[in-house]
Design an enzyme around this catalytic site. Sequence first.
Site, PDB file in Angstrom:
ATOM      1  N   ALA A   1     -19.090 -15.279 -27.137  1.00 24.62           N
ATOM      2  CA  ALA A   1     -19.540 -16.717 -27.239  1.00 24.62           C
ATOM      3  C   ALA A   1     -18.097 -17.455 -28.245  1.00 24.62           C
ATOM      4  O   ALA A   1     -17.150 -17.288 -27.843  1.00 24.62           O
ATOM      5  CB  ALA A   1     -21.067 -17.187 -28.238  1.00 24.62           C
TER       6      ALA A   1
ATOM      7  N   VAL B   1     -18.254 -19.466 -29.554  1.00 24.00           N
ATOM      8  CA  VAL B   1     -18.094 -20.169 -31.011  1.00 24.00           C
ATOM      9  C   VAL B   1     -17.539 -19.066 -32.168  1.00 24.00           C
ATOM     10  O   VAL B   1     -17.011 -18.553 -32.968  1.00 24.00           O
ATOM     11  CB  VAL B   1     -18.970 -20.495 -32.486  1.00 24.00           C
ATOM     12  CG1 VAL B   1     -19.670 -21.604 -30.974  1.00 24.00           C
ATOM     13  CG2 VAL B   1     -20.233 -19.689 -31.660  1.00 24.00           C
ATOM     14  N   TYR B   2     -17.491 -18.363 -31.397  1.00 28.96           N
ATOM     15  CA  TYR B   2     -16.982 -16.640 -31.688  1.00 28.96           C
ATOM     16  C   TYR B   2     -15.472 -15.948 -32.027  1.00 28.96           C
ATOM     17  O   TYR B   2     -14.833 -16.520 -31.121  1.00 28.96           O
ATOM     18  CB  TYR B   2     -17.430 -15.773 -31.357  1.00 28.96           C
ATOM     19  CG  TYR B   2     -18.874 -14.949 -31.173  1.00 28.96           C
ATOM     20  CD1 TYR B   2     -19.847 -15.499 -31.311  1.00 28.96           C
ATOM     21  CD2 TYR B   2     -19.708 -14.086 -29.928  1.00 28.96           C
ATOM     22  CE1 TYR B   2     -21.266 -14.892 -31.617  1.00 28.96           C
ATOM     23  CE2 TYR B   2     -20.809 -13.966 -29.784  1.00 28.96           C
ATOM     24  CZ  TYR B   2     -21.657 -14.696 -31.148  1.00 28.96           C
ATOM     25  OH  TYR B   2     -23.102 -14.275 -30.788  1.00 28.96           O
ATOM     26  N   GLY B   3     -15.166 -15.750 -33.786  1.00 33.10           N
ATOM     27  CA  GLY B   3     -13.742 -16.124 -33.204  1.00 33.10           C
ATOM     28  C   GLY B   3     -13.204 -14.809 -34.340  1.00 33.10           C
ATOM     29  O   GLY B   3     -14.531 -13.447 -35.273  1.00 33.10           O
TER      30      GLY B   3
ATOM     31  N   GLY C   1     -13.579 -19.056 -30.624  1.00 34.37           N
ATOM     32  CA  GLY C   1     -12.931 -18.505 -29.209  1.00 34.37           C
ATOM     33  C   GLY C   1     -11.652 -18.075 -28.795  1.00 34.37           C
ATOM     34  O   GLY C   1     -11.596 -17.229 -27.861  1.00 34.37           O
TER      35      GLY C   1
END
Length: 333
Positions: A49, A51-53, A62
């Site tokens: 996604a 928003v994933y980090g 990101g």
Amino acid sequence: MKYVNFGSAGVKVSRVALGLGLRGQGDEKEARNLVAAALDQGVNLFDCANVYGLSDDRANRGTSEELLGKALHGRRDDVVITSKVRGAIGDGPNDIGLSRYHILREAERSLRRLNTDRIDVYLIHGLDETTPVEETFRALDSLVQQGKVRYVGICNHQAWQIVQTLRVQERLNAAPLITVQNPYNLLNRELEREMFPMVAEMGLGVMVYSPLAVGLLSGVYRRDTMPEENSLWGGRRRHAIQDVLRDRAADVVEEVVAVAERLGATPGQVSQAWILSHPEVTCIISGADVPAHIEDTAGAAGLELAAEDIRRLNVVSAGLQTVLDGSVFEPDR
């Protein structure tokens, strides 16, 4: 590893996907090793996604897509990548939502981070009541027509909302959904009431996240046993586990452990094999943090539960809808 059609689409995906939410992994090298381990286990589906980090710091959102792009160097054409759009990626008025502006901008950013020319399945990550549904799905269809997205999907919606979405797509002559993504496990069987009958009728796939109920079904946490301080449910979250893992929920865990001991499997494998025994489910998304976790989950894909074991698990968990409050898992400050 076993492979199945992704909903009504012809593309084949592994019954285990690796989720790149990376709740417990903050090291890029180790995360790339995790991707390599998943590939070694036959996993060909990777769930991302925008928003994933590698941490919950908004500045790092990101970075999961970036590391996946690097880790898949030379293997891109062998795998299926999903990514998502909707969540907040900044403080600006257009840094959240499902507007055409936000979707098209974030798709381009995700493509750059993933170092690819297409997202195989692009999912809307949740509701956006401020944007007309028609605008959202016209934008997604634009990406399909441009070849930047192969298929579209939807997360965290109820069955009736998905039916409405399919009607809108049909009216627009837009590419239809092929999959939904929602939580489902032995402690939360809500999908069985309306979602499973709907997807069976409509031919949609189901990607299951939180298959272990955020670790509660891993066998690590047991009735009347305090979790280790450095575990996910340890530290300041100890009060939460005592509220959640009690009564019938605790009975479920004990039954899972008992079945696992009889079969010589792990509790996590039993919990996830039970999910995969449902024909509506396409795959489970592993929230693995280290290679050993994804190896354990891959074992669930090959574990066939006996009818009696499934019956016992069904009985002990019947009707449970334990919805975990995500705020419990925000990082310690």
